[in-house]
Design an enzyme around this catalytic site. Structure first.
Site, PDB file in Angstrom:
ATOM      1  CB  SER A  65      -0.854  -0.023   1.281  1.00 47.96           C
ATOM      2  OG  SER A  65      -1.385   1.244   1.567  1.00 47.96           O
ATOM      3  CE1 TYR A  84      -3.737  -0.065   3.914  1.00 42.62           C
ATOM      4  CE2 TYR A  84      -5.498  -1.673   4.199  1.00 42.62           C
ATOM      5  CZ  TYR A  84      -4.648  -0.958   3.383  1.00 42.62           C
ATOM      6  OH  TYR A  84      -4.707  -1.134   2.021  1.00 42.62           O
TER       7      TYR A  84
HETATM    8  C1  GCO Z   1      -7.026   4.905   3.630  1.00 40.88           C
HETATM    9  C2  GCO Z   1      -7.123   3.962   2.450  1.00 40.88           C
HETATM   10  C3  GCO Z   1      -5.725   3.569   1.960  1.00 40.88           C
HETATM   11  C4  GCO Z   1      -5.853   2.917   0.608  1.00 40.88           C
HETATM   12  C5  GCO Z   1      -4.630   2.244   0.101  1.00 40.88           C
HETATM   13  C6  GCO Z   1      -3.562   3.207  -0.237  1.00 40.88           C
HETATM   14  O1  GCO Z   1      -7.868   4.808   4.526  1.00 40.88           O
HETATM   15  O2  GCO Z   1      -6.111   5.748   3.608  1.00 40.88           O
HETATM   16  O3  GCO Z   1      -7.862   2.796   2.772  1.00 40.88           O
HETATM   17  O4  GCO Z   1      -5.144   2.752   2.922  1.00 40.88           O
HETATM   18  O5  GCO Z   1      -6.836   1.949   0.640  1.00 40.88           O
HETATM   19  O6  GCO Z   1      -4.169   1.272   0.994  1.00 40.88           O
HETATM   20  O7  GCO Z   1      -2.439   2.480  -0.691  1.00 40.88           O
END
Ligand code: GCO
Length: 255
Positions: free
Chosen positions: A146, A159
């Site tokens: 990501s 995440y």
């Molecule tokens: C967020 C998004 C990001 C994108 C992606 C970017 O909340 O900023 O979900 O995480 O999905 O991962 O690369």
């Protein structure tokens, strides 16, 4: 010469989380490049529908329904593939979830759920695929990272930690497996038009920020990952290992 480099004929690819979104787009792309694909998802009906749609396009499609966080189910899925004589030449660790909440308000259980789904599962599935690839002295592993593999943003702590871990896991796979003919790389998608990002896309302020912060001045389409996925899945990338390729409209290249 050039077209053969990207030809996936005779290869089989397992793509986790591939009944929709980025995973489905990459599964379609690899199938169009000649690969047989093993679709994965937790929802058996959605998986079956996706497989039927792809078979209608003439593609060779297998289905493997399992929850990537259920290690017993992952082991059983690989044993079932072994029993069917299905060898995974290409693994795309794509399945992932998002959970947006500031760290100070975040329950530990929610942290664990995101890290288990987005990182630990990629290790477990990568280990199972890697063990089999090591016996054949060849394989391609593509871990989906990501923007957050290298950058932080408010409210997406678990995440971000998981996706940074994806980059590091890819490097460890390279350290241990490259000499055995396995290339492990990562793709870092930018802000893509997916269901996961629907709340962001529909938020006028966030949408304006993404468009302003992205040199391409737009969100990405899931099928814009396909070219990079085919490159990393094919012999065109046989001397590429441990890298992360950002497909992000230029966002990570500028302040
Ligand atoms: C967020 C998004 C990001 C994108 C992606 C970017 O909340 O900023 O979900 O995480 O999905 O991962 O690369």
């Amino acid at each position: 010469m050039s077209t053969k480099l990207f030809d996936l004929s005779g290869k089989t690819a397992l793509i986790t989380g591939s009944s929709r979104g980025l995973g489905r787009a990459m599964a379609e792309g690899l199938a169009a490049a000649g690969a047989a694909v093993v679709l994965n998802g937790v929802d058996a009906q959605r998986l079956s529908d996706a497989a039927a749609q792809m078979r209608a396009q003439g593609y060779t499609v297998h289905e493997s329904a399992f929850d990537v966080v259920d290690e017993a189910a992952v082991l059983a899925a690989f044993e079932a593939l072994d029993a069917q004589g299905i060898e995974i030449d290409i693994l795309i660790n794509n399945a992932g979830i998002q959970f947006r909440k500031p760290l100070a308000e975040l329950e530990t259980a929610d942290w664990r759920r995101v890290v288990d789904t987005n990182l630990t599962a990629a290790f477990v599935i990568g280990r199972e695929a890697g063990r089999r690839m090591l016996t054949r002295k060849r394989g391609k592993i593509i871990n989906i990272g990501s923007l957050m593999s290298g950058l932080g943003r408010v409210t997406v702590g678990p995440y971000t930690a998981a996706k940074a871990g994806i980059k590091a896991l890819t490097q460890t796979m390279t350290a241990e497996w490259a000499e055995h003919g396995i290339q492990a790389n990562a793709i870092g998608p930018g802000y893509m038009l997916t269901d996961m990002n629907k709340p962001l896309i529909e938020n006028e302020t966030f949408n304006a920020w993404v468009v302003g912060r992205t040199p391409a001045r737009r969100w990405g389409n899931p099928d814009e990952l396909v070219g990079t996925a085919i490159f990393l899945a094919s012999s065109a990338s046989d001397y590429v290992s441990g890298q992360i390729i950002y497909v992000d409209g230029g966002m990570t290249a500028i302040l």
